[in-house]
Design a protein around this motif. Structure first.
Motif, PDB file in Angstrom:
ATOM      1  N   ALA A  77       0.763  -1.294  -0.180  1.00 15.24           N
ATOM      2  CA  ALA A  77       0.001  -0.241   0.266  1.00 15.24           C
ATOM      3  C   ALA A  77       0.970   1.181   0.066  1.00 15.24           C
ATOM      4  N   THR A  78       0.668   2.084  -0.852  1.00 19.93           N
ATOM      5  CA  THR A  78       1.342   3.466  -0.926  1.00 19.93           C
ATOM      6  C   THR A  78       0.172   4.430  -0.259  1.00 19.93           C
ATOM      7  N   ARG A  79       0.942   5.330   0.633  1.00 19.57           N
ATOM      8  CA  ARG A  79      -0.124   6.013   1.377  1.00 19.57           C
ATOM      9  C   ARG A  79       0.568   7.416   1.985  1.00 19.57           C
ATOM     10  N   ARG A  80      -0.217   8.122   2.113  1.00 24.10           N
ATOM     11  CA  ARG A  80       0.340   9.497   3.199  1.00 24.10           C
ATOM     12  C   ARG A  80       0.253   9.192   4.567  1.00 24.10           C
ATOM     13  N   PRO A  81       1.337   9.752   5.180  1.00 24.29           N
ATOM     14  CA  PRO A  81       1.285   9.400   6.516  1.00 24.29           C
ATOM     15  C   PRO A  81      -0.053   9.987   7.396  1.00 24.29           C
ATOM     16  N   SER A  82      -0.581   9.222   8.193  1.00 26.86           N
ATOM     17  CA  SER A  82      -1.909   9.857   8.915  1.00 26.86           C
ATOM     18  C   SER A  82      -1.416  10.524  10.275  1.00 26.86           C
ATOM     19  N   VAL A  83      -2.324  11.554  10.221  1.00 30.19           N
ATOM     20  CA  VAL A  83      -2.280  12.383  11.386  1.00 30.19           C
ATOM     21  C   VAL A  83      -3.772  12.288  12.279  1.00 30.19           C
ATOM     22  N   THR A  84      -3.652  11.746  13.615  1.00 29.71           N
ATOM     23  CA  THR A  84      -5.093  11.567  13.953  1.00 29.71           C
ATOM     24  C   THR A  84      -4.949  12.384  15.395  1.00 29.71           C
ATOM     25  N   LEU A  85      -5.968  13.483  15.621  1.00 27.34           N
ATOM     26  CA  LEU A  85      -5.817  14.495  16.476  1.00 27.34           C
ATOM     27  C   LEU A  85      -7.094  14.120  17.468  1.00 27.34           C
ATOM     28  N   LEU A  86      -6.814  13.846  18.691  1.00 23.42           N
ATOM     29  CA  LEU A  86      -7.822  13.535  19.731  1.00 23.42           C
ATOM     30  C   LEU A  86      -7.975  14.739  20.629  1.00 23.42           C
ATOM     31  N   ALA A  87      -9.134  14.691  21.112  1.00 25.29           N
ATOM     32  CA  ALA A  87      -9.393  15.935  22.106  1.00 25.29           C
ATOM     33  C   ALA A  87      -8.634  15.428  23.641  1.00 25.29           C
ATOM     34  N   ALA A  88      -8.818  16.031  24.516  1.00 27.68           N
ATOM     35  CA  ALA A  88      -8.307  15.790  25.896  1.00 27.68           C
ATOM     36  C   ALA A  88      -8.896  14.519  26.564  1.00 27.68           C
ATOM     37  N   ASP A  89     -10.020  14.314  26.021  1.00 26.44           N
ATOM     38  CA  ASP A  89     -10.646  13.052  26.548  1.00 26.44           C
ATOM     39  C   ASP A  89     -10.695  11.712  25.570  1.00 26.44           C
ATOM     40  N   MET A  92     -12.225  11.744  19.020  1.00 24.27           N
ATOM     41  CA  MET A  92     -11.386  12.046  17.650  1.00 24.27           C
ATOM     42  C   MET A  92     -11.995  13.473  17.324  1.00 24.27           C
ATOM     43  N   LEU A  93     -11.050  14.414  16.799  1.00 26.87           N
ATOM     44  CA  LEU A  93     -11.171  15.621  16.476  1.00 26.87           C
ATOM     45  C   LEU A  93     -10.994  15.709  14.976  1.00 26.87           C
ATOM     46  N   ALA A  94     -10.009  15.206  14.317  1.00 28.34           N
ATOM     47  CA  ALA A  94      -9.631  15.247  12.890  1.00 28.34           C
ATOM     48  C   ALA A  94      -8.922  14.259  12.731  1.00 28.34           C
ATOM     49  N   THR A  95      -8.642  14.098  11.229  1.00 32.96           N
ATOM     50  CA  THR A  95      -7.820  13.241  10.912  1.00 32.96           C
ATOM     51  C   THR A  95      -7.115  13.907   9.581  1.00 32.96           C
ATOM     52  N   GLN A  96      -5.544  13.342   9.156  1.00 35.74           N
ATOM     53  CA  GLN A  96      -5.307  13.985   8.007  1.00 35.74           C
ATOM     54  C   GLN A  96      -4.428  12.828   7.306  1.00 35.74           C
ATOM     55  N   GLY A  97      -4.145  12.799   6.027  1.00 36.19           N
ATOM     56  CA  GLY A  97      -3.450  11.638   5.370  1.00 36.19           C
ATOM     57  C   GLY A  97      -4.458  10.382   5.411  1.00 36.19           C
ATOM     58  N   ASP A  98      -3.946   9.201   5.182  1.00 39.29           N
ATOM     59  CA  ASP A  98      -4.704   7.886   5.000  1.00 39.29           C
ATOM     60  C   ASP A  98      -4.498   7.304   6.338  1.00 39.29           C
ATOM     61  N   PRO A 288     -18.164  14.148  16.118  1.00 34.61           N
ATOM     62  CA  PRO A 288     -17.323  15.175  16.678  1.00 34.61           C
ATOM     63  C   PRO A 288     -17.816  16.700  16.404  1.00 34.61           C
ATOM     64  N   SER A 289     -17.494  17.612  17.374  1.00 38.56           N
ATOM     65  CA  SER A 289     -17.660  18.866  17.386  1.00 38.56           C
ATOM     66  C   SER A 289     -17.985  19.440  15.935  1.00 38.56           C
ATOM     67  N   ARG A 290     -18.919  20.066  15.631  1.00 34.98           N
ATOM     68  CA  ARG A 290     -18.895  20.468  14.156  1.00 34.98           C
ATOM     69  C   ARG A 290     -18.137  21.678  13.845  1.00 34.98           C
ATOM     70  N   GLN A 291     -17.514  22.007  14.954  1.00 31.77           N
ATOM     71  CA  GLN A 291     -17.035  23.460  14.581  1.00 31.77           C
ATOM     72  C   GLN A 291     -15.487  23.439  15.016  1.00 31.77           C
ATOM     73  N   ALA A 292     -14.983  22.311  15.641  1.00 27.85           N
ATOM     74  CA  ALA A 292     -13.581  22.160  16.272  1.00 27.85           C
ATOM     75  C   ALA A 292     -12.656  22.165  14.947  1.00 27.85           C
TER      76      ALA A 292
END
Length: 615
Positions: A77-89, A92-98, A288-292
């Protein structure tokens, strides 16, 4: 004597033979060809046709196959590195990449997951040899009847061939190559192996590749633990992953899952009763929060410099999901109600920890989907009287005290005469009262005692405001330009005893399971504790008896400052209670004036509502 010439031979007279009389054509039978000779001729033509047909087919296959990709193994598999952003609790807030989850084995998955996939994508998967003529004919008939493409005839193996080796272009060449590769895959792998490869590599929307990544992203569980309706929803996504996934459109995802359940009933994978029960259980987790998104964009903007390399990252954010949701709800309610009546269309809110600078909540506007512009970090507006504490700090550093009196009467500097609004001059007021009542003429006089515009600008920059400030007395009334985030962070020094903090959004990081250091500037001394305490006392007076009374919360010590710009174009309240600093701005993107909206009205009211909601 010469010999005499020979006597001329006597010619024999032969009477002419008369030509036979022509016979009628009908009376003459055709020549008879032996049956054996006729059979040999037909066989020759058949052999020649077969030879040329095979040769033509070989050349045709060669034409389509000459640029096929290497098929000596399944490509990695060829893929972009993934970034997972989690809230303090941990939410999941956001993801980037694959996103890729764990590699799953068919024996570890619920049987309903592959059953759902085959029911809706390829019911004859177990019996065909990579290409399904029956499925192709059925799809062609359906498309002809509809007058458009409504069905596809590709098998799961063909889809896998396209995903592994080919592009998504819609050409005859690509379709033929897809069929050739499907035949090779069927010879190379067993049916179970093909299913496993497909389930681990298929794109299912929102950056998720494979059923395990999608199950974790959409449902918060690994693929081996999905229930029946979750399996149906995952199986329905390959049709249109970007449009049907629960993050993009929960309603469409649920409707598609219902279609898959019906298909499973038709194939006998489940009963009608099971389908009806699952339709009643289908509940997507709270999104997740729609405006985060504003917070996520800000927190991740310097990611490449902070975390160089290509490893997958899991980042823990400072944002509190519950507080973020509360901020969003109250901002929307205010803008939809009293804000709408007063001509207010936008707002921004920042909540941060006074001691560290950790951002706990951030709303950069009213609706992230409508506008990704972050009014909390990128908009630079005049702060009005919310800038005055920095003027008064410069004065304290010159030796003035909150009890010291300052004239509050009219003042003219050249052609400029600052107005005091509805304030009636008393002759003199204390510094504390001048700040509490936001008396403009007194603030200008404090500015000159503090050393002038440059001293006030230096105090603001020392606390973290990197704005453009005028080099004249109007700076005392907040005619420079600031962002809400930096103004809120600067107020943190008044709340924490004089330490400048730098706002940040990432508190922890991991790459492939190993913790990474998160660089963050440490708080540093920006004023003496005594001066910080004096400013805090004056800001408490603003809320207790001054322009910020609407921000008062019973039973809580609240300090803050209001700000209003000319013609009510901007309204601010920056305040703090306990260890939290809250910055609020209301206005319009085009600078259109509001209807008598001052910092002490709607912004102060919103501050109180956020605090009372459980800050």
């Amino acid at each position: 004597m010469p010999p005499a010439p020979p006597a001329r031979a006597r010619r024999r007279q032969v009477p002419p033979v008369p030509a036979p009389a022509p016979r009628p054509a009908s009376s003459s039978p055709p020549p008879v060809v032996p049956a054996r000779r006729r059979g040999r001729s037909l066989l020759g033509w058949l052999v020649q046709g077969l030879v040329f047909g095979v040769l033509g087919l070989f050349l045709l296959v060669l034409y389509f196959a000459w640029d096929l990709p290497r098929v000596d193994g399944v490509p990695a598999a060829t893929r972009r590195p993934s970034v997972t952003l989690l809230a303090a609790d941990g939410a999941m807030l956001a993801t980037q990449g694959d996103l890729y989850g764990e590699t799953v084995r068919l024996k570890d998955l619920p049987r309903t997951l592959p059953a759902a996939l085959m029911a809706v994508e390829d019911r004859r998967f177990r019996s065909h040899w990579g290409i399904d003529p029956y499925g192709l004919a059925r799809a062609a008939l359906a498309n002809w009847r509809a007058g458009e493409v409504v069905q596809g005839g590709s098998t799961l193996t063909q889809q896998l061939a396209k995903n592994l080796f080919l592009t998504a272009e819609r050409t005859t060449r690509r379709k033929v190559q897809e069929a050739l590769l499907a035949l090779w895959l069927e010879r190379r792998f067993s049916k179970d192996q093909l299913l496993e490869i497909y389930l681990n590599r298929v794109y299912l929307g929102a950056g998720a590749y494979g059923v395990d990544a999608a199950a974790r992203l959409f449902f918060g569980v690994p693929a081996r633990r999905v229930n029946l309706w979750q399996a149906a929803m995952l199986a329905g996504l390959p049709k249109a992953p970007s449009r049907l996934n629960p993050r993009a459109s929960p309603d469409l995802a649920v409707a598609r899952a219902a279609e898959v359940l019906e298909a499973m009933v038709e194939t006998g994978a489940i009963t009608q009763a099971q389908m009806e029960a699952e339709l009643g259980r289908m509940r997507l987790p709270t999104p997740p929060s729609r405006q985060a998104g504003w917070f996520a964009d800000w927190a991740l903007e310097d990611l490449a410099e902070t975390f160089p390399g290509n490893a997958d990252l899991v980042l823990r954010a400072t944002l509190h999901a519950r507080l973020q949701a509360s901020v969003e709800a109250r901002l929307e309610a205010l803008l939809a109600g009293p804000g709408a009546r007063a001509g207010v269309t936008q707002g921004a809110v920042v909540v941060l920890d006074a001691h560290t600078g950790a951002v706990r909540a951030m709303a950069g506007g009213r609706e992230f989907r409508a506008s990704q512009f972050n009014r909390a970090t990128s908009a630079r507006r005049q702060p009005g009287s919310a800038f005055k504490p920095f003027v008064f700090l410069a004065a304290l550093e010159k030796g003035m005290r909150p009890e010291e009196d300052v004239p509050d009467g009219p003042l003219t500097l050249g052609s400029w005469s600052p107005s005091n609004g509805t304030w009636r001059p008393r002759g003199e007021v204390s510094m504390e009262e001048a700040l509490a009542q936001s008396v403009n003429t007194a603030a200008v006089r404090v500015l000159f005692r503090a050393g002038g515009p440059r001293a006030a600008a230096e105090a603001a920059r020392r606390l973290g405001i990197d704005g453009r400030f005028p080099n004249d007395a109007s700076i005392a009334l907040g005619t420079g330009e600031v962002s809400l985030l930096e103004l809120t962070a600067a107020y943190a020094a008044f709340a924490n005893g004089g330490l400048r903090v730098t706002p940040f959004g990432i508190t922890g990081a991991q790459a492939t399971g190993a913790a990474l250091p998160v660089p963050r500037p440490a708080p540093r001394r920006a004023m003496t504790p005594e001066d910080a305490a004096a400013i805090r006392r004056m800001l408490e007076a603003v809320v207790a008896r001054g322009t910020g009374r609407a921000a008062a919360v019973p039973g809580r010590t609240v300090a803050g400052k209001t700000g209003t710009t000319q013609d009510f174009r901007d309204a601010w309240f920056i305040g703090f209670t306990g260890s939290s600093v809250i910055g609020i701005w209301l206005g319009n993107d085009d600078g259109r004036p509001m209807e008598d909206v001052r910092g002490g009205t709607l912004p102060a009211r919103l501050f109180r509502e956020i605090v009372e909601a459980g800050l």
